[in-house]
Design a protein around this motif. Structure first.
Motif, mmCIF file in Angstrom:
data_model
loop_
_atom_site.group_PDB
_atom_site.id
_atom_site.type_symbol
_atom_site.label_atom_id
_atom_site.label_comp_id
_atom_site.label_asym_id
_atom_site.label_seq_id
_atom_site.Cartn_x
_atom_site.Cartn_y
_atom_site.Cartn_z
ATOM 1 N N TYR A 116 4.959 -8.726 0.711
ATOM 2 C CA TYR A 116 4.649 -7.853 1.855
ATOM 3 C C TYR A 116 5.081 -6.397 1.732
ATOM 4 C CZ TYR A 116 2.928 -11.608 4.752
ATOM 5 O OH TYR A 116 2.156 -12.618 5.261
ATOM 6 N N ASP A 117 6.245 -6.155 1.107
ATOM 7 C CA ASP A 117 6.796 -4.799 1.164
ATOM 8 C C ASP A 117 5.871 -3.804 0.450
ATOM 9 O OD1 ASP A 117 8.692 -2.879 1.840
ATOM 10 O OD2 ASP A 117 9.804 -3.125 -0.039
ATOM 11 N N LYS A 118 5.873 -2.588 0.992
ATOM 12 C CA LYS A 118 5.151 -1.503 0.328
ATOM 13 C C LYS A 118 6.150 -0.404 0.059
ATOM 14 C CE LYS A 118 0.484 -1.730 2.209
ATOM 15 N NZ LYS A 118 -0.479 -1.018 3.060
ATOM 16 N N ILE A 119 6.153 0.138 -1.140
ATOM 17 C CA ILE A 119 7.065 1.252 -1.388
ATOM 18 C C ILE A 119 6.314 2.456 -1.928
ATOM 19 C CG2 ILE A 119 9.076 -0.250 -1.739
ATOM 20 C CD1 ILE A 119 8.868 0.124 -4.667
ATOM 21 N N TYR A 148 4.154 -4.282 -4.146
ATOM 22 C CA TYR A 148 4.776 -4.419 -5.476
ATOM 23 C C TYR A 148 3.753 -4.805 -6.544
ATOM 24 C CZ TYR A 148 9.396 -4.555 -3.102
ATOM 25 O OH TYR A 148 10.506 -4.275 -2.351
ATOM 26 N N LYS A 149 2.847 -5.718 -6.170
ATOM 27 C CA LYS A 149 1.904 -6.214 -7.183
ATOM 28 C C LYS A 149 0.951 -5.120 -7.664
ATOM 29 C CE LYS A 149 -1.593 -8.158 -4.008
ATOM 30 N NZ LYS A 149 -2.245 -6.881 -3.777
ATOM 31 N N ASP A 150 0.837 -4.044 -6.890
ATOM 32 C CA ASP A 150 -0.011 -2.939 -7.325
ATOM 33 C C ASP A 150 0.783 -1.887 -8.108
ATOM 34 O OD1 ASP A 150 -2.232 -4.102 -6.107
ATOM 35 O OD2 ASP A 150 -1.601 -3.330 -4.139
ATOM 36 N N ILE A 151 2.085 -2.116 -8.223
ATOM 37 C CA ILE A 151 2.928 -1.199 -9.005
ATOM 38 C C ILE A 151 3.341 -1.862 -10.318
ATOM 39 C CG2 ILE A 151 5.074 0.162 -8.993
ATOM 40 C CD1 ILE A 151 4.987 -0.007 -5.902
ATOM 41 N N VAL A 152 3.684 -3.150 -10.210
ATOM 42 C CA VAL A 152 4.161 -3.879 -11.390
ATOM 43 C C VAL A 152 3.344 -5.167 -11.571
ATOM 44 C CG1 VAL A 152 6.555 -3.057 -11.402
ATOM 45 C CG2 VAL A 152 5.927 -4.949 -9.895
ATOM 46 N N PRO A 153 3.277 -5.662 -12.807
ATOM 47 C CA PRO A 153 2.487 -6.880 -13.050
ATOM 48 C C PRO A 153 3.255 -8.154 -12.689
ATOM 49 C CG PRO A 153 3.342 -6.030 -15.120
ATOM 50 C CD PRO A 153 3.812 -5.077 -14.061
#
Ligand SMILES: NC(=O)c1ccc[n+]([C@@H]2O[C@H](COP(=O)([O-])OP(=O)(O)OC[C@H]3O[C@@H](n4cnc5c(N)ncnc54)[C@H](O)[C@@H]3O)[C@@H](O)[C@H]2O)c1
Length: 441
Positions: free
Chosen positions: A47-50, A63-68
């Motif tokens: 859920y978290d967005k950073i 997170y999944k759009d920043i790291v694999p």
């Protein structure tokens, strides 16, 4: 160590020690979420967005759009337990989730049959299950566990494995340099079957790291919090994290204490008590097991409200008059089962020393709070391994009550929830190829 994480190949094996309330709630939730029948609420990785980037380039991403990150669909579960019940039976026994939230994934849960536990009755006297390795020395336990991990990989074809301890809290094992101080000494003690100083949990951790799997300690056991395991993690280049899931009362404490500290209010005492009726509560009713928990729970405040730094504010209270009074209690009370109730009484003082009180009453659900932490710790440890991070993962302190740190170098652990969050965000940024920063969002 600021490497970008490599993309995952294939499936991720999640092998959990202990198939009790926390584990079955975690597994059931993941399986239900995979079918779109439940939402993994409370999970930062889901859920978290950073923010990444700055100024004009800044974006807020999951997170999944920043790291694999590994996908929930790519997880395969396995477990060890002292009792033979499969994950379905155990989920029903735990009485955390309603049947309607378990039945849709019954077929998958039934297949998770616990392997024999590396167990020693002296480490958890209240448990009497017989699904255990019999007559094995500590070293033979290690060898069996390593074989279990290898077999699981072979049978399921998983590419990577993470081992998570969500088993009962063991009795307190004080750190003893003679056996815990170096890897060589630890291995010698395992081979000599030193039952007093080698907890069964150490066999799991050793086996995991040797087999190239990160190890996470979700209970307060000192297992990987010893120089010998740090050395092994360095040698095998594996991440380790612990100790003790930060779920209810300690989460509140590490979020609330900064309010007192940041506003320079004084603290004369903090009394925390709980009633709890699940098997965890039963094990913790044994004083030697509670001691392990107490050490972990007490550590939270001391590094946030530091008497040496602010003697006028935090230097009062107990017999020696060096610090505020801090007490933590857990009482076993069966009628509440997993629905723990925690009370905090906080005695603070303000302008000219005038006293005030704050009361917090948290009616929580222990395993509901712990399950998302299991998921996050597993996914982030797997990610860390792929980013070439090894040894103590300080960025995971956010999820843990008593974060691991190098006490041989007098390192002070970070317990302040919001500082821990900055560490978490920066690790995600770095593993995604962005720069760490401390900009205000
Ligand atoms: N739920 C929370 O909020 C929370 C927070 C922090 C820590 N924890 C810790 O998580 C752990 C799990 O909690 P729970 O509520 O699921 O407890 P639980 O009693 O329901 O489950 C623990 C399981 O571990 C098994 N076990 C014990 N020793 C074992 C061994 N050596 N090998 C394999 N299995 C073993 C037991 O048989 C039991 O089934 C506890 O140590 C607890 O202190 C829980």
């Amino acid at each position: 160590m600021a490497n970008k994480a490599a993309k995952p190949n294939g499936k991720l094996g999640v092998m959990v020690v202990g198939l009790g309330a926390v584990t079955t709630t975690f597994m059931t939730g993941v399986l239900m979420a995979r079918k779109g029948l439940a939402k993994p609420i409370g999970s930062m990785t889901q859920y978290d967005k950073i923010r990444v980037g700055r100024g004009e380039d800044k974006k807020y991403l999951h997170y999944k759009d920043i790291v694999p990150l590994a996908d929930l669909n790519d997880i395969e579960f396995a477990a060890w337990d002292v009792y033979p019940a499969n994950a379905y039976e155990s989920a029903l026994n735990a009485e955390v989730l309603k049947e309607k939230d378990i039945e849709p994934v019954k077929d998958e849960l039934v297949k998770i049959v616990p392997m024999k536990a590396a167990f020693d009755h002296d480490y958890a006297k209240r448990l009497d299950g017989d699904n255990i390795m019999k007559d094995k020395t500590r070293w033979e336990m290690v060898e069996q566990l390593r074989e279990d991990i290898r077999n699981f990989k072979k049978e399921t074809g998983v590419e990577r494995v993470v081992v998570l301890w969500a088993a009962s809290t063991e009795v307190y094992v004080p750190v003893d340099d003679e056996v815990h101080g170096s890897l060589e000494a630890l291995e010698a003690a395992m081979k000599a079957d030193d039952k007093k100083r080698i907890a069964p949990s150490m066999c799991y951790a050793y086996a995991a790291l040797k087999e190239g799997a990160p190890f996470i300690m979700g209970a307060p056991n000192t297992t990987v919090d010893i120089p010998a395991m740090w050395e092994l993690a360095e040698q095998t280049k594996m991440p380790i994290a612990g100790k003790d899931f930060k779920t209810g009362q300690t989460l509140v404490k590490s979020g609330f204490a900064p309010i007192i500290g940041t506003r320079c209010l004084g603290l004369s005492g903090w009394f925390s008590t709980n009633i709890l009726g699940n098997r965890d509560g039963l094990v913790l009713d044994e004083p030697a097991n509670f001691r392990t928990k107490e050490v972990s729970k007490l550590s939270t405040l001391e590094s946030i409200l530091v008497p040496e730094n602010q003697p006028d504010l935090y230097g009062h209270g107990n017999d020696e008059d060096t610090q505020y009074y801090h007490k933590v209690r857990i009482n076993y009370y069966p009628p509440r089962n997993d629905n723990k109730e925690g009370w905090d009484n906080i005695d603070i003082f303000g302008w000219m020393g005038y006293p005030m009180q704050i009361k917090i009453n948290f009616l929580c659900r222990d395993s509901i709070l712990a399950a998302p932490l299991c998921l996050d710790l597993v996914l982030l440890s797997d990610l860390a391994a792929r980013a070439g991070r090894y040894g103590i993962q300080r960025f995971l302190s956010f999820f843990l009550k008593s974060p691991m740190h190098d006490y041989t170098q007098d390192e002070v652990p970070v317990n302040h929830l919001f500082q821990q969050y900055v560490m978490l965000k920066n690790a995600i940024r770095e593993m995604g190829g962005y720069e760490a920063d401390e900009e205000i969002d």
